[in-house]
Write a protein that holds these residues in place. Structure first.
Motif, PDB file in Angstrom:
ATOM      1  N   PRO A  43       0.801  -1.236   0.000  1.00 41.58           N
ATOM      2  CA  PRO A  43       0.000   0.000   0.000  1.00 41.58           C
ATOM      3  C   PRO A  43       0.830   1.282   0.000  1.00 41.58           C
ATOM      4  CG  PRO A  43      -0.973  -1.599   1.493  1.00 41.58           C
ATOM      5  CD  PRO A  43       0.340  -2.182   1.029  1.00 41.58           C
ATOM      6  N   GLU A  44       1.997   1.265   0.645  1.00 41.69           N
ATOM      7  CA  GLU A  44       2.783   2.500   0.695  1.00 41.69           C
ATOM      8  C   GLU A  44       3.301   2.916  -0.682  1.00 41.69           C
ATOM      9  OE1 GLU A  44       5.496  -0.857   2.322  1.00 41.69           O
ATOM     10  OE2 GLU A  44       3.389  -0.237   2.481  1.00 41.69           O
ATOM     11  N   LEU A  45       3.216   2.043  -1.662  1.00 38.10           N
ATOM     12  CA  LEU A  45       3.676   2.355  -3.016  1.00 38.10           C
ATOM     13  C   LEU A  45       2.530   2.700  -3.965  1.00 38.10           C
ATOM     14  CD1 LEU A  45       6.409  -0.417  -3.436  1.00 38.10           C
ATOM     15  CD2 LEU A  45       6.754   2.017  -2.971  1.00 38.10           C
ATOM     16  N   TRP A  46       1.307   2.664  -3.485  1.00 37.24           N
ATOM     17  CA  TRP A  46       0.176   2.988  -4.349  1.00 37.24           C
ATOM     18  C   TRP A  46       0.264   4.425  -4.842  1.00 37.24           C
ATOM     19  CZ3 TRP A  46      -4.425   0.752  -0.979  1.00 37.24           C
ATOM     20  CH2 TRP A  46      -4.303  -0.645  -0.935  1.00 37.24           C
ATOM     21  N   GLY A  47      -0.242   4.662  -6.043  1.00 44.45           N
ATOM     22  CA  GLY A  47      -0.313   6.013  -6.575  1.00 44.45           C
ATOM     23  C   GLY A  47      -1.424   6.797  -5.904  1.00 44.45           C
ATOM     24  N   ARG A  48      -1.452   8.103  -6.192  1.00 45.62           N
ATOM     25  CA  ARG A  48      -2.455   8.972  -5.578  1.00 45.62           C
ATOM     26  C   ARG A  48      -3.211   9.734  -6.654  1.00 45.62           C
ATOM     27  NH1 ARG A  48      -1.287   9.135   0.056  1.00 45.62           N
ATOM     28  NH2 ARG A  48      -2.753  10.870   0.373  1.00 45.62           N
ATOM     29  N   LEU A  49      -4.523   9.862  -6.440  1.00 42.27           N
ATOM     30  CA  LEU A  49      -5.438  10.527  -7.361  1.00 42.27           C
ATOM     31  C   LEU A  49      -6.019  11.749  -6.670  1.00 42.27           C
ATOM     32  CD1 LEU A  49      -7.127  10.296 -10.093  1.00 42.27           C
ATOM     33  CD2 LEU A  49      -8.866   9.167  -8.683  1.00 42.27           C
ATOM     34  N   GLY A  50      -5.935  12.920  -7.300  1.00 44.10           N
ATOM     35  CA  GLY A  50      -6.489  14.104  -6.675  1.00 44.10           C
ATOM     36  C   GLY A  50      -6.231  15.344  -7.493  1.00 44.10           C
ATOM     37  N   ALA A  51      -6.522  16.499  -6.889  1.00 44.78           N
ATOM     38  CA  ALA A  51      -6.337  17.771  -7.588  1.00 44.78           C
ATOM     39  C   ALA A  51      -5.985  18.854  -6.581  1.00 44.78           C
ATOM     40  CB  ALA A  51      -7.621  18.155  -8.332  1.00 44.78           C
ATOM     41  N   GLY A  52      -5.085  19.752  -6.962  1.00 45.17           N
ATOM     42  CA  GLY A  52      -4.817  20.936  -6.173  1.00 45.17           C
ATOM     43  C   GLY A  52      -3.691  20.847  -5.178  1.00 45.17           C
ATOM     44  N   GLU A  53      -3.087  19.663  -5.019  1.00 46.85           N
ATOM     45  CA  GLU A  53      -2.006  19.540  -4.044  1.00 46.85           C
ATOM     46  C   GLU A  53      -1.062  18.423  -4.466  1.00 46.85           C
ATOM     47  OE1 GLU A  53      -1.366  18.929   0.814  1.00 46.85           O
ATOM     48  OE2 GLU A  53      -3.369  18.945  -0.075  1.00 46.85           O
ATOM     49  N   SER A  54       0.191  18.547  -4.086  1.00 44.64           N
ATOM     50  CA  SER A  54       1.185  17.536  -4.434  1.00 44.64           C
ATOM     51  C   SER A  54       0.972  16.260  -3.630  1.00 44.64           C
ATOM     52  CB  SER A  54       2.595  18.071  -4.156  1.00 44.64           C
ATOM     53  OG  SER A  54       3.545  17.027  -4.219  1.00 44.64           O
ATOM     54  N   GLU A 113      -5.525   1.840  -4.958  1.00 41.20           N
ATOM     55  CA  GLU A 113      -4.964   0.490  -4.876  1.00 41.20           C
ATOM     56  C   GLU A 113      -4.429   0.059  -6.238  1.00 41.20           C
ATOM     57  OE1 GLU A 113      -6.070  -4.092  -3.478  1.00 41.20           O
ATOM     58  OE2 GLU A 113      -7.553  -2.460  -3.274  1.00 41.20           O
ATOM     59  N   THR A 114      -3.201  -0.398  -6.270  1.00 48.10           N
ATOM     60  CA  THR A 114      -2.566  -0.807  -7.520  1.00 48.10           C
ATOM     61  C   THR A 114      -3.111  -2.154  -7.977  1.00 48.10           C
ATOM     62  OG1 THR A 114      -0.543   0.345  -6.860  1.00 48.10           O
ATOM     63  CG2 THR A 114      -0.362  -1.233  -8.660  1.00 48.10           C
ATOM     64  N   VAL A 115      -3.539  -2.213  -9.228  1.00 47.50           N
ATOM     65  CA  VAL A 115      -3.975  -3.480  -9.826  1.00 47.50           C
ATOM     66  C   VAL A 115      -2.761  -4.411  -9.906  1.00 47.50           C
ATOM     67  CG1 VAL A 115      -4.917  -4.575 -11.898  1.00 47.50           C
ATOM     68  CG2 VAL A 115      -5.788  -2.330 -11.148  1.00 47.50           C
ATOM     69  N   PRO A 116      -2.870  -5.670  -9.503  1.00 42.83           N
ATOM     70  CA  PRO A 116      -1.706  -6.569  -9.571  1.00 42.83           C
ATOM     71  C   PRO A 116      -1.154  -6.689 -10.987  1.00 42.83           C
ATOM     72  CG  PRO A 116      -3.428  -7.534  -8.227  1.00 42.83           C
ATOM     73  CD  PRO A 116      -4.028  -6.323  -8.874  1.00 42.83           C
ATOM     74  N   GLY A 117       0.165  -6.668 -11.107  1.00 36.36           N
ATOM     75  CA  GLY A 117       0.801  -6.905 -12.402  1.00 36.36           C
ATOM     76  C   GLY A 117       0.579  -8.337 -12.843  1.00 36.36           C
ATOM     77  N   ASP A 118       0.612  -8.573 -14.168  1.00 40.83           N
ATOM     78  CA  ASP A 118       0.210  -9.898 -14.663  1.00 40.83           C
ATOM     79  C   ASP A 118       0.943 -10.284 -15.941  1.00 40.83           C
ATOM     80  OD1 ASP A 118      -1.123 -12.308 -14.814  1.00 40.83           O
ATOM     81  OD2 ASP A 118      -3.038 -11.458 -15.465  1.00 40.83           O
ATOM     82  N   TYR A 119       2.278 -10.375 -15.877  1.00 40.44           N
ATOM     83  CA  TYR A 119       3.019 -10.826 -17.051  1.00 40.44           C
ATOM     84  C   TYR A 119       2.555 -12.201 -17.548  1.00 40.44           C
ATOM     85  CZ  TYR A 119       6.499  -7.104 -16.260  1.00 40.44           C
ATOM     86  OH  TYR A 119       7.143  -5.895 -16.094  1.00 40.44           O
TER      87      TYR A 119
END
Length: 357
Positions: A284-295, A305-311
């Motif tokens: 979870p600490e590596l998940w991306g962030r979605l939003g507006a107006g702030e870094s 939540e990151t979708v699992p990779g699936d090679y």
């Protein structure tokens, strides 16, 4: 062939063959790794140790002598061999997977596609990063409209490798098809095309920074998509501070994601799909962030939540396509479109112009 796994001949057992292709082939229920082709004695022993039942051949010619015993050829050898080896396999009536880039030019890729159509066999390109966790997450956000209208797509595939490693990938000989533009550039351009469609204009800067380097190791590509999105793509071996893997800006929100998909590192460390309980899952600490107006660095946005990779999904799709029960996961014509852009980027960087497609 129904009921019996498809027999695969793998040409090349360097990084691509041993770390990516062989483990993923072995992890696919409907495929079996029959033969590995490598002239290197150490790699031959490595293949036998990792896959005790595999046959080893020293040359592609030895493999093609047994063409009637195989159901699929995978080409993971140096870039300059892709076209001749794929041509031989297709003329033998064998389905083929070719590691990216499929060829040095879009024209060669289209010629291979035409030959595959003529022979009625599969020709697929290994663009594994379509199954990266971050890309699958971003693709879902775009499709769900979470960003609104996407205005700008920034994609970075950056490394800090100030010392040259040597080998054909860093060769300045055009015949080798080396350099980051065709190596990592093949990934970031393919992802941009999948997400945002055809491109009308290409601008690029390609720099040779490291002492003794012969080909580009720090490259920027700007794309104007027909739908209006602007893609800014960075590939580098000389980035001392790595930027976000993705920064995507839209009319409603932005998405920022740091870090690379963990599957390559897992494969390098000997982990194998099917034996790991949580393959491709990210903490979870590596998940991306979605939003507006702030870094996101200061806490802005909401974690996504990151979708699992699936090679493994790529080779499962290849097996289905060979059997005629599913589509080709990555076609040669798609690869040719990416090569159109890479060729335009090379011209742009050389001539310092924007190239219109």
């Amino acid at each position: 062939m129904t009921g019996t796994p498809l027999r695969v001949g793998l040409i090349g057992y360097g990084l691509a063959g041993s770390v990516f292709h062989a483990p993923l082939i072995a992890a696919t229920d409907d495929l079996v790794l029959d033969t590995v082709v490598t002239a290197n004695p150490e790699r031959q022993e490595q293949a036998r140790a990792e896959f005790p039942d595999v046959r080893v051949a020293a040359t592609p010619e030895e493999l093609f002598e047994r063409a009637d015993e195989l159901d699929l050829i995978v080409i993971a050898s140096p870039n300059k061999t892709h076209v001749p080896l794929a041509t031989t396999a297709l003329k033998a009536g064998l389905p083929v997977v070719v590691d990216k880039p499929i060829a040095g030019t879009a024209a060669e890729a289209r010629e291979l596609a035409a030959l595959a159509d003529e022979r009625g066999v599969l020709l697929s390109v290994f663009q594994n990063r379509r199954w990266d966790n971050d890309f699958l997450t971003l693709k879902k956000l775009v499709e769900d409209g979470a960003l609104g209208d996407v205005w700008r797509f920034e994609s970075r595939f950056e490394r800090w490798r100030p010392q040259l490693k040597g080998g054909w990938r860093e060769s300045g000989d055009p015949a080798e098809i080396g350099g980051l533009l065709y190596d990592l550039g093949s990934h970031v351009v393919d992802q941009a095309l999948v997400l945002f469609g055809p491109v009308t204009e290409v601008y690029a800067e390609a720099v040779v920074r490291r002492e003794g380097a012969e080909t580009d190791d720090d490259t920027f590509i700007a794309l104007t998509h027909a739908g209006g999105v602007r893609s800014h793509l960075y590939v580098s071996a000389t980035t001392a501070q790595l930027g976000p893997r993705f920064r995507v800006l839209g009319s409603r929100a932005g998405f920022v994601k740091y870090g690379l998909d963990p599957q390559e590192a897992a494969l390098r460390d000997g982990a194998r799909p099917g034996t790991e309980a949580a393959w491709g899952v990210e903490e979870p600490e590596l998940w991306g962030r979605l939003g507006a107006g702030e870094s996101p660095v200061t806490g802005g946005g909401t974690p996504v939540e990151t979708v699992p990779g699936d090679y493994p999904a790529y080779y499962a799709a290849v097996a289905a396509a060979v059997r005629g029960t599913g589509p080709n996961p990555v076609t040669a014509l798609e690869a040719a479109e990416a090569l159109d852009i890479l060729e335009a980027a090379r011209r742009s960087a050389l001539d310092k112009v924007t190239v219109t497609l």
